[in-house]
Design a protein around this motif. Structure first.
Motif, PDB file in Angstrom:
ATOM      1  N   MET A   1      39.430  -5.747  20.541  1.00 60.43           N
ATOM      2  CA  MET A   1      40.408  -6.830  20.467  1.00 60.43           C
ATOM      3  C   MET A   1      39.735  -8.144  20.079  1.00 60.43           C
ATOM      4  O   MET A   1      40.249  -8.906  19.249  1.00 60.43           O
ATOM      5  CB  MET A   1      41.134  -6.994  21.803  1.00 60.43           C
ATOM      6  CG  MET A   1      41.766  -5.731  22.324  1.00 60.43           C
ATOM      7  SD  MET A   1      43.009  -5.036  21.197  1.00 60.43           S
ATOM      8  CE  MET A   1      43.186  -3.392  21.885  1.00 60.43           C
TER       9      MET A   1
ATOM     10  N   THR B   1      38.733 -11.626  26.127  1.00 61.99           N
ATOM     11  CA  THR B   1      38.963 -10.205  25.828  1.00 61.99           C
ATOM     12  C   THR B   1      37.760  -9.427  26.353  1.00 61.99           C
ATOM     13  O   THR B   1      36.972  -8.873  25.590  1.00 61.99           O
ATOM     14  CB  THR B   1      39.136  -9.982  24.315  1.00 61.99           C
ATOM     15  OG1 THR B   1      38.089 -10.689  23.604  1.00 61.99           O
ATOM     16  CG2 THR B   1      40.475 -10.471  23.824  1.00 61.99           C
TER      17      THR B   1
ATOM     18  N   ALA C   1      43.762 -11.297  27.222  1.00 62.39           N
ATOM     19  CA  ALA C   1      44.153 -10.033  26.593  1.00 62.39           C
ATOM     20  C   ALA C   1      43.308  -8.930  27.207  1.00 62.39           C
ATOM     21  O   ALA C   1      42.086  -8.920  27.055  1.00 62.39           O
ATOM     22  CB  ALA C   1      43.955 -10.090  25.081  1.00 62.39           C
TER      23      ALA C   1
END
Length: 386
Positions: free
Chosen positions: A17, A202, A338
């Motif tokens: 990601m 992330t 995220a």
């Protein structure tokens, strides 16, 4: 401690990601710093071991289906930009005991969004793929346009393009602090310190390392996958699809033998809890590592249950409901979160990077992602810094 120059964005965690987001941000002209504790692609997270399934007729409703279709478009764009073959359209065969799981809930969304699927009986399955052994009451959903991605090649491609677009990448660098302020965020790494207008976190299986900044219910578990030698070439890539299999014993996923590597299989459920900083026990540390995978193959792909060629241990990072977490920090909107992607997230990395870049550049996510909001978890502890 020395203060480094300011960036528009710092991405903490440059795995699937993070690297995708870094590329998206840099190509839009944003001054981007990527920081990773290792040297991606690497074997310390969730992206190694190559292929990852990509499917489109997804459980979870339209949010996932639309995101999967957008991710597919973005993977093809990445292939075009690099000239690399990253996505194989092998088809994916999803087999289940209907007493345990049914795919019928996916059919309306597939029809609404133009995803081709085939509803197969056990007889259909056995006739098309003679190597599959299933009881007469089993069913399957076959996606002819699905397939698998070469995960490490994808991350390498994003890394190359991100750096070419102007992103800076710090490897083998642990982040020791993240301190949000109203107008900027300070990120520290040992003796160095960096500032940015915004930060994207992330961190994958290492999310718990940042619990003092944001205490989210993302937990990490040790998982294993194995490659087994098939008895013949009927399980080879080009003739056999990617697959999932679910019955009372659990849920499994796998891939054909690619270049003689063997049939790869892993188990989606279960796993041994893992905490950041703990050693990851290698494949074979538990008797069930091989035995569990072999038992599944013997049950429905007996011709693929030959010698164990290779086994590896990796990490899942999952939320309690197994839906993703994509949101802004509840107190610091200049920190984006995220996480919780493992088990089914890699296929979405291309679209998630775009989502994060849209939020930073345009101020909105660009699509409805309420399903992934942090507010669904309660209580959530947050503080001002790490």
């Amino acid at each position: 401690m020395t203060m480094r120059q300011q960036y528009d964005v710092i991405v903490v965690g440059a795995g699937s990601m993070g690297m995708s987001a870094g590329y998206e941000l840099a190509r839009r002209g944003l001054k981007t710093l990527l920081i990773d504790a290792f040297d991606p692609p690497h074997a310390m997270g969730s992206h190694h071991g190559e292929p990852r399934l990509i499917r489109h007729a997804y459980s979870g409703g339209p949010t996932y289906v639309k995101l999967a279709l957008r991710a597919d478009e973005r993977w093809r764009e990445l292939e075009a930009a690099t000239g690399e073959k990253l996505l194989e359209r092998s088809g994916v065969l999803n087999i289940a005991d209907p007493n345990v799981y049914s795919y019928e809930g996916r059919f309306p969304d597939a029809a609404n969004y133009g995803v081709r699927i085939e509803d197969l009986t056990a007889r259909d399955i056995r006739e098309r793929w003679p190597g599959v052994v299933v009881p007469d009451h089993y069913r399957a959903m076959f996606e002819p346009d699905a397939g698998y991605l070469y995960s490490e090649k994808c991350i390498t491609a994003y890394r190359k393009l991100a750096v070419e677009a102007g992103a800076r990448l710090l490897t083998n660098t642990f982040v020791t602090g993240i301190r949000p302020e109203k107008a900027f965020v300070t990120v520290t790494t040992g003796e160095e310190s960096y500032i940015a207008d915004q930060v994207v976190l992330t961190a994958g299986a290492w999310y718990r390392s940042f619990a003092s900044l944001i205490d989210v219910p993302v937990r990490a578990v040790r998982k294993v996958v194995g490659w087994f030698r098939p008895e013949n070439d009927s399980f080879d890539a080009g003739s056999f699809p990617g697959f999932t299999y679910g019955d009372a014993s659990g849920g499994y996923y796998g891939f054909p033998s690619i270049g003689g590597a063997g049939v790869k299989i892993g188990r989606h459920d279960g796993g041994v809890p893992w905490q950041p900083g703990e050693p990851l026990e290698p494949f074979g540390a538990y008797p069930d590592d091989e035995a569990d995978l072999r038992a599944a193959l013997e049950a429905f792909l007996p011709g693929a249950a030959g010698e164990l060629i290779r086994g590896v241990a990796c990490k899942y990072e999952i939320t309690p409901d197994e839906d993703f977490l994509i949101d802004a920090h509840p107190e610091h909107p200049n920190v984006l979160l995220a996480g919780g992607f493992s088990g089914h997230g890699f296929k979405f990395a291309s679209a998630v990077g775009e989502l994060l870049a849209d939020r930073i550049e345009l101020g909105s996510w660009g699509r409805d992602i309420d399903l992934f909001s942090l507010s669904r978890f309660s209580p959530t502890k947050s503080t001002n810094s790490l």
